[in-house]
Enzyme design. Structure first.
Site, PDB file in Angstrom:
ATOM      1  N   ILE A  39     -11.823  -6.803  -3.398  1.00  0.00           N
ATOM      2  CA  ILE A  39     -12.932  -7.597  -2.844  1.00  0.00           C
ATOM      3  C   ILE A  39     -14.076  -6.672  -2.430  1.00  0.00           C
ATOM      4  CG2 ILE A  39     -11.369  -9.389  -2.005  1.00  0.00           C
ATOM      5  CD1 ILE A  39     -12.095  -8.345   0.870  1.00  0.00           C
ATOM      6  N   ASP A  40     -13.804  -5.364  -2.368  1.00  0.00           N
ATOM      7  CA  ASP A  40     -14.848  -4.430  -1.909  1.00  0.00           C
ATOM      8  C   ASP A  40     -15.866  -4.087  -3.005  1.00  0.00           C
ATOM      9  OD1 ASP A  40     -13.507  -4.388   0.480  1.00  0.00           O
ATOM     10  OD2 ASP A  40     -12.602  -2.416   0.192  1.00  0.00           O
ATOM     11  N   GLN A  90     -10.910 -13.706   3.969  1.00  0.00           N
ATOM     12  CA  GLN A  90     -11.756 -13.331   2.821  1.00  0.00           C
ATOM     13  C   GLN A  90     -10.937 -12.936   1.598  1.00  0.00           C
ATOM     14  OE1 GLN A  90     -15.329 -10.866   4.645  1.00  0.00           O
ATOM     15  NE2 GLN A  90     -13.563 -10.840   5.989  1.00  0.00           N
ATOM     16  N   ARG A  91      -9.670 -12.594   1.817  1.00  0.00           N
ATOM     17  CA  ARG A  91      -8.839 -12.182   0.676  1.00  0.00           C
ATOM     18  C   ARG A  91      -7.875 -13.287   0.231  1.00  0.00           C
ATOM     19  NH1 ARG A  91      -6.997  -6.528   2.388  1.00  0.00           N
ATOM     20  NH2 ARG A  91      -4.919  -7.351   2.045  1.00  0.00           N
ATOM     21  N   GLU A 123     -17.385  -3.981   8.105  1.00  0.00           N
ATOM     22  CA  GLU A 123     -16.341  -3.277   8.883  1.00  0.00           C
ATOM     23  C   GLU A 123     -16.667  -1.804   9.049  1.00  0.00           C
ATOM     24  OE1 GLU A 123     -11.815  -4.650   7.853  1.00  0.00           O
ATOM     25  OE2 GLU A 123     -12.976  -3.621   6.336  1.00  0.00           O
ATOM     26  N   ARG A 132       0.868  -1.184   0.000  1.00  0.00           N
ATOM     27  CA  ARG A 132       0.000   0.000   0.000  1.00  0.00           C
ATOM     28  C   ARG A 132       0.901   1.229   0.000  1.00  0.00           C
ATOM     29  NH1 ARG A 132      -5.266  -1.171   0.650  1.00  0.00           N
ATOM     30  NH2 ARG A 132      -5.897  -2.969   1.893  1.00  0.00           N
ATOM     31  N   GLY A 141      -7.478   3.450  -4.723  1.00  0.00           N
ATOM     32  CA  GLY A 141      -6.269   4.248  -4.522  1.00  0.00           C
ATOM     33  C   GLY A 141      -5.317   4.074  -5.698  1.00  0.00           C
ATOM     34  N   THR A 142      -5.182   2.838  -6.154  1.00  0.00           N
ATOM     35  CA  THR A 142      -4.298   2.534  -7.294  1.00  0.00           C
ATOM     36  C   THR A 142      -4.747   3.318  -8.524  1.00  0.00           C
ATOM     37  OG1 THR A 142      -3.984   0.327  -6.408  1.00  0.00           O
ATOM     38  CG2 THR A 142      -3.428   0.637  -8.734  1.00  0.00           C
TER      39      THR A 142
END
Ligand code: F6P
Length: 355
Positions: free
Chosen positions: A133-134, A281-282, A229, A73, A111-112
């Site tokens: 995944i979002d 989950q990832r 979350e 990140r 962000g990328t």
């Protein structure tokens, strides 16, 4: 032609499937193209860490989770901050030019995409691919990684179901997604949750209690609550992001889930438990859906490069692979529309959103 591939931000299943599709498409259709893997996302571009990739690198990775290139990140906000007389953005542009890249494929999330748009504005030829995944990237119906995570999150809820039923407990399953509720909504419905709490629909504690009591009075002694979350209490809605983070830190919690479970235990009088599947989950292999989507997106992006189409990001809209200009989508978030058909169907079958 020299092209680079980088994977940036949180990993997810499907990254390697996209890398493979880009590689195989270029090898088959433009054998003279030199392909370079950029290490650890933008970090590798900042530090000039690239390695030549050959056909063998693209073999045997279709069904492998994570990313063979590594990721990191690198916050967007820090890209343009001066550090020892230069910025990270300037270093990336310099390395791009010095190495003689003709195009870089940036596989990443919101962000990328913002950094990709900056690089394009600085004259680098960029093609983005929508990973996360979002599922929150604007302009695409689905991102790769989302469906794999959905399968995992659904299985988690399924497993919680049996233990919740055996003990007559109210179980809170915290699903990833700090800004948007796609994963929680879809996994919640697919896993048969009774209450679904997502950032787009602030919830009220009393309404949650009412929904739980209704179910208990209807003869169901256990409950499943899927909590994103980023779920927010209605009392927190007017808080700025930093204020909310501060309030949570004061409670020594990053999310609202533990507070909610304790409140329910104290005020509804049921036994509660919190389950946080987190990075499970990832992890792991991409689902069949994601392998197919990633292959289609990767191959399409490689062809965009051969056609000289840059400053865009691949997308899927109504089942068709297409592209959007980076300037059109970078910096925008795809939220769950509160009046979506999916939410309506959930409400109509009795699922509460705590509002
Ligand atoms: O963006 C994907 C995501 O998994 C979010 O759902 C989650 O909030 C975040 O990344 C976790 O980030 P990290 O892996 O840096 O802890």
């Amino acid at each position: 032609m020299k092209v680079g591939i980088l994977t940036s931000g949180g990993d997810c299943p499907g990254l390697n499937s996209v890398i493979r599709a880009i590689g195989k498409h270029l090898i088959n259709n433009s054998p003279e193209t030199e392909i370079y893997g950029i290490t650890d996302g933008y970090a590798g571009l900042i530090d000039g860490e690239f390695r030549r990739m050959s056909a063998e690198d693209f073999s045997g990775i279709l069904n492998v989770g994570g990313t063979i290139l590594g990721t990191s990140r690198r916050p967007f906000k820090q890209m343009t901050l001066p550090e020892n007389g230069t910025t990270r953005l300037e270093k990336m542009v310099e390395n791009y030019k010095k190495f003689g890249f003709d195009c870089i494929f940036t596989l990443g999330g919101a962000g990328t995409h913002k950094t990709a748009a900056l690089l394009f504005a600085e004259g680098c030829r960029i093609i983005g691919l929508p990973k996360t995944i979002d599922n929150d990237i604007f302009g695409t119906d689905t991102t790769f990684g989302f469906h794999s995570a959905l399968d995992i999150a659904t299985e988690c809820i399924d497993r919680i179901h049996t233990t919740a039923a055996s003990h007559g407990r109210t179980m809170f399953v915290e699903i990833m997604g700090n800004k948007v509720g796609w994963l929680t909504l879809y996994a919640g419905i697919a896993g048969g949750a009774d209450i679904i709490l997502i950032p787009e629909i602030p919830f009220n504690l009393e309404k949650v209690a009412e929904a739980l009591k209704r179910r208990i009075e209807g003869g169901k002694p256990f409950n499943i609550v899927a909590v994103a979350e980023g779920a927010v209490l209605d009392s927190e809605v007017n808080f700025k992001k930093k204020e909310r983070a501060f309030a949570r830190r004061t409670l020594n919690e990053a999310t609202v889930t533990n507070h909610l479970a304790q409140w329910v235990s104290d005020n509804v009088g049921v036994e509660t438990r919190v389950v946080v599947p987190g990075h499970i989950q990832r992890g792991g292999n991409p689902s069949a859906y994601d392998r197919l989507l990633s292959t289609r997106l990767g191959s399409f992006a490689a062809q965009l490069c051969l056609d000289g189409k840059f400053g865009v990001t691949a997308a899927i809209v109504n089942g068709q692979i297409t592209y959007n200009a980076l300037t059109e989508v970078a910096g925008k978030t795809k939220f769950v529309p509160a009046d979506s058909q999916v939410i309506r169907a959930a409400r109509d079958i009795g699922i509460s959103f705590g509002d």
